[in-house]
Design an enzyme around this catalytic site. Structure first.
Site, PDB file in Angstrom:
ATOM      1  N   ASP A  42       0.818  -1.205   0.000  1.00  0.00           N
ATOM      2  CA  ASP A  42       0.000   0.000   0.000  1.00  0.00           C
ATOM      3  C   ASP A  42       0.863   1.271   0.000  1.00  0.00           C
ATOM      4  OD1 ASP A  42      -1.995  -1.859   0.362  1.00  0.00           O
ATOM      5  OD2 ASP A  42      -2.868  -0.894   2.124  1.00  0.00           O
ATOM      6  N   ASP A  43       0.264   2.340  -0.491  1.00  0.00           N
ATOM      7  CA  ASP A  43       0.729   3.729  -0.300  1.00  0.00           C
ATOM      8  C   ASP A  43       1.828   4.166  -1.268  1.00  0.00           C
ATOM      9  OD1 ASP A  43      -1.065   3.639   1.750  1.00  0.00           O
ATOM     10  OD2 ASP A  43       0.384   3.900   3.367  1.00  0.00           O
ATOM     11  N   HIS A  52      -6.156   2.627  -4.376  1.00  0.00           N
ATOM     12  CA  HIS A  52      -6.034   2.909  -2.937  1.00  0.00           C
ATOM     13  C   HIS A  52      -6.404   4.367  -2.660  1.00  0.00           C
ATOM     14  CE1 HIS A  52      -4.888   1.796   1.085  1.00  0.00           C
ATOM     15  NE2 HIS A  52      -3.804   2.552   1.136  1.00  0.00           N
ATOM     16  N   HIS A  56      -5.672   9.250   0.094  1.00  0.00           N
ATOM     17  CA  HIS A  56      -5.589   8.432   1.309  1.00  0.00           C
ATOM     18  C   HIS A  56      -6.408   8.996   2.476  1.00  0.00           C
ATOM     19  CE1 HIS A  56      -3.666   5.757   4.337  1.00  0.00           C
ATOM     20  NE2 HIS A  56      -3.419   4.999   3.280  1.00  0.00           N
ATOM     21  N   HIS A  61       3.620  -2.181   3.272  1.00  0.00           N
ATOM     22  CA  HIS A  61       3.581  -0.813   2.758  1.00  0.00           C
ATOM     23  C   HIS A  61       4.908  -0.465   2.092  1.00  0.00           C
ATOM     24  CE1 HIS A  61       0.268  -0.946   5.577  1.00  0.00           C
ATOM     25  NE2 HIS A  61      -0.205   0.166   5.036  1.00  0.00           N
TER      26      HIS A  61
END
Length: 210
Positions: free
Chosen positions: A22-23, A73, A77, A168
């Site tokens: 993620d991210d 995603h 965020h 991540h």
């Protein structure tokens, strides 16, 4: 909180797992992950943030060209349950359009930031026909930088056929995550597991149930 229809694993007799990140994208950490998976001929799923994609289009391109999956995603965020339906929709559609523009592919998987998700959010997500993806190893908490051994041990205990694991590759120092994932991949590759994308796992599940 009720989290409707989040997929944390898949029932399968195949020794296959899906590692997710993620991210990102991030020039330093995502690139290291691509090399780790290249060595085991494996694939992963990268849940990317739109704002980061704009900053690092070359990393998006590398991920796509290496046949890894890119999932949505959101764009910035946020906690989606704190947004209006319109704002939630915009977070998803902006990143979907970026993924399509940069890779030529429509994303089919989605992970809510912070796994913050409820029925109102689900109603918006259904418009995109995404599979909503969670993970089994939440206690690894790699985002907190709890140490390589912690990330590794808390993830290893959830390795089984059809596991989805979360890590991540963006927002902060992810060197612990990279080292833990390098060790994890080596260890479970030696156990005979294949590394596949989330969508490949979901297709496997559907074919098993058809």
């Amino acid at each position: 909180m009720n989290k409707p229809n989040i997929i944390n694993d898949v029932q399968t007799s195949q020794k296959q797992v899906a590692l997710t990140f993620d991210d990102g994208p991030n020039p330093l950490y995502t690139s290291q992950l691509l090399e780790i998976f290249r060595k085991v001929d494996g694939k992963a799923t990268f849940f990317m943030i739109g704002e980061e994609m704009i900053k690092h289009p070359e990393v998006v391109k590398a991920v796509s060209e290496n046949l890894h999956e890119i999932g949505n995603h959101t764009y910035s965020h946020p906690k989606l349950t704190e947004l209006s339906s319109d704002d939630c929709f915009n977070e998803l559609v902006k990143t979907e359009n970026l993924i399509k523009e940069m890779t030529g592919k429509k994303p089919t998987t989605f992970r809510p930031p912070y796994l913050d998700y409820n029925q109102d959010t689900a109603t918006v997500v259904e418009e995109f026909e995404y599979s909503v993806i969670g993970a089994l190893n939440m206690e690894a908490q790699d985002w907190e930088q709890p140490g390589v051994e912690h990330i590794l041990s808390k993830s290893l205990k959830h390795v089984k056929n059809g596991s989805i694991l979360i890590f991540h590759d963006g927002y902060g120092d992810r060197s612990q995550t990279i080292e833990a994932v390098r060790n994890l991949v080596t260890e479970i590759d030696n156990q005979g597991y294949q590394f596949v994308t989330v969508s490949e796992l979901l297709r496997l599940s559907r074919s098993n149930n058809s």
